[in-house]
Design an enzyme around this catalytic site. Structure first.
Site, mmCIF file in Angstrom:
data_model
loop_
_atom_site.group_PDB
_atom_site.id
_atom_site.type_symbol
_atom_site.label_atom_id
_atom_site.label_comp_id
_atom_site.label_asym_id
_atom_site.label_seq_id
_atom_site.Cartn_x
_atom_site.Cartn_y
_atom_site.Cartn_z
ATOM 1 N N TYR A 39 -15.092 12.877 -20.848
ATOM 2 C CA TYR A 39 -14.328 12.540 -22.051
ATOM 3 C C TYR A 39 -14.676 13.556 -23.137
ATOM 4 C CZ TYR A 39 -11.909 9.435 -25.296
ATOM 5 O OH TYR A 39 -11.050 8.922 -26.230
ATOM 6 N N LYS A 94 4.005 -1.866 -2.000
ATOM 7 C CA LYS A 94 4.321 -0.477 -1.622
ATOM 8 C C LYS A 94 3.130 0.419 -1.964
ATOM 9 C CE LYS A 94 8.589 -1.212 -0.225
ATOM 10 N NZ LYS A 94 9.196 -0.869 1.046
HETATM 11 C C1 LIG Z 1 11.464 -2.995 3.239
HETATM 12 C C2 LIG Z 1 12.166 -2.866 1.975
HETATM 13 O O1 LIG Z 1 11.972 -1.905 1.248
HETATM 14 C C3 LIG Z 1 13.131 -3.869 1.596
HETATM 15 O O2 LIG Z 1 13.391 -4.799 2.354
HETATM 16 O O3 LIG Z 1 13.691 -3.747 0.488
HETATM 17 MG MG LIG Z 2 12.837 -2.080 -0.705
#
Ligand SMILES: CC(=O)C(=O)O
Ligand SMILES: [Mg+2]
Ligand SMILES: NC(=O)C1=CN([C@@H]2O[C@H](COP(=O)(O)OP(=O)(O)OC[C@H]3O[C@@H](n4cnc5c(N)ncnc54)[C@H](OP(=O)(O)O)[C@@H]3O)[C@@H](O)[C@H]2O)C=CC1
Length: 420
Positions: A39, A94
């Site tokens: 920092y 994700k």
């Molecule tokens: C797997 C995915 O991205 C969906 O079902 O929207």
């Molecule tokens: Mg999706």
């Protein structure tokens, strides 16, 4: 879904800490010297280097291995438009998959936006923070213009996963399934249920892989998309064909392939019975497919069946694509993810399914054996070879097509995420 499973899913998300991801430090931050480097005053040095040359952001910050998963929550899986906040578990999911399978650091961003332009402006303004942008669960047709504009305006790869991740994995699965049933992609007839982000992009990539546009019967809520309709947006209109078929029933009759990218329980066993011999059925809506595997099995015994879920054989899901596609793209500093990179990923995926299955995969799925065939047309998500095989194919295609700013890294093909 049983009450037990529902509670297990909620508990999984609540414990040991709410959510599925956190941030970790990569440098020491214990001593006064550590802090003065991390920092003030030390941090001023990389700031000045980046101000002098923005390329240095890749050298001195986490940018090069950081992907944003960004949504407006308008098409959350097959659950519909439930808004940005409700989409957060999917987006964190994700990010979990990016890290688990490809060592990519990822953060979810859920955008409240009153219009596609507001969404575009928001993403464009924060894009430079990241090495790549994975757009997720944005409904059609808005998703097409959003992605096109952001690709144009951002200098990093922008990739709508529901379009292209899904298309890459679907093409891999279709190519292998066709090989198993001995049919030629140029001859088969396909019925697509859904005419949104995933359906349109899958159909386009299948055409690039050899399917004939006139053999694709795409259906939306109003039935078959044909040239007599005057209610089609420009993206659907690209799939309008001259045909007498009007209903999903008509379209399924004699079809070789059913590709479902719509919503839950849309198709019956009776309809599946009317398909051609050795039909290929990809019911990919999540979490509930267009038809369950047991209903297909009850209707006929010559089908190859796939869903988007982890709890049945043949999971056709973009999890097999996006982590490794971004891995390869980031590692060669690709500016774009082009069609050649997508096809290379699809072919790499298809090829891996024909290799002997490893003990790691058998153990993870509690199986004694598994080999290329109707119950195994596509690699399993836990197959650690995906990292090396798919990311190398993508990175090499980026280099070959001039989309990459860097060379293939010395540590390629990657063997595990600890190589990163
Ligand atoms: C797997 C995915 O991205 C969906 O079902 O929207
Ligand atoms: Mg999706
Ligand atoms: N397995 C996988 O990897 C993936 C699966 N999917 C699944 O695909 C589905 C669609 O996602 P996405 O393309 O992102 O969403 P979009 O909102 O972009 O598209 C949804 C499409 O489904 C159609 N649809 C909805 N209900 C019906 C119905 N009753 N009959 C016919 N068509 C219908 C809509 O028709 P209309 O145009 O008339 O409104 C629309 O064309 C979701 O279930 C999602 O989970 C998506 C991405 C990846």
């Amino acid at each position: 879904m049983s009450e037990d499973f529902k509670q297990a899913a909620l508990d999984y998300h609540e414990f040991p800490k709410p959510g599925k991801i956190s941030v970790e430090l990569t440098t020491p931050a214990q001593t006064s010297r550590d802090l003065s480097l991390a920092y003030s005053p030390g941090v001023a040095e990389p700031v000045k280097e980046i101000a002098a040359d923005p390329e240095n952001a890749y050298r001195y910050t986490a940018k090069g291995n950081l992907v944003a998963v960004i949504t407006d929550g308008s098409a959350i899986l097959g659950l519909g438009n439930l808004g940005p906040l409700a989409s957060k578990p999917v987006m964190e999911g994700k990010s979990l998959l990016f890290k688990r399978f490809a060592g990519v650091d990822s953060i979810d961003i859920e955008v409240e936006s009153e219009s596609p332009q507001a969404f575009i402006d928001t993403v464009r303004r924060i894009a430079n923070t990241f090495g790549g942008i994975n757009l997720e669960d944005i409904k059609a047709p808005e998703c097409f213009e959003i992605e096109r504009t952001l690709i144009e305006q951002c200098e990093i790869p922008v990739f709508h996963d529901d379009q292209h991740g899904t298309a890459i994995v679907t093409v891999a699965g279709v190519l292998n399934a066709l090989e198993i049933v001995g049919k030629n992609i140029a001859d088969v007839k396909m019925t697509v249920l859904g005419a949104g982000a995933a359906a349109i992009s899958c159909s386009k990539l299948l055409i690039l892989a050899g399917m004939k546009p006139e053999n694709i019967f795409m259906c939306d809520r109003k039935g078959v998309i044909h040239s007599g309709r005057d209610d089609l947006n420009q993206y659907k209109a690209g799939f309008a064909i001259d045909t007498d078929k009007r209903t999903v029933d008509d379209a399924l009759n004699g079809a070789d392939i059913f590709l479902g990218l719509s919503g839950p329980n849309m198709v019956t066993g009776e309809q599946i019975k009317t398909m051609a011999a050795n039909p290929i059925i990809f019911a990919c809506a999540n979490p509930v497919p267009e038809i369950m595997p047991e209903e297909v099995a009850a209707a006929r015994d010559d089908a190859i069946m796939a869903t988007g879920r982890s709890d049945f054989p043949n999971q056709v899901n973009n999890v097999l694509g996006f982590p490794f596609i971004f891995r390869g793209a980031l590692d060669v500093r690709a500016r774009r993810i082009n069609e050649e990179m997508k096809l290379a990923a699809a072919k790499a995926l298809a090829g891996l399914a024909k290799e002997p299955v490893t003990q790691e995969v058998l153990d993870a799925y509690g199986l004694d054996s598994l080999e290329f065939g109707p119950e195994y047309i596509i690699p399993k998500a836990v197959d650690s070879r995906l990292l090396g095989v798919v990311s190398t194919a993508v990175a090499q295609a980026a280099i070959d097509t001039g989309a990459a700013d860097g060379p293939l890294p010395a540590n390629y093909p990657l063997k595990s995420i600890s190589d990163i």
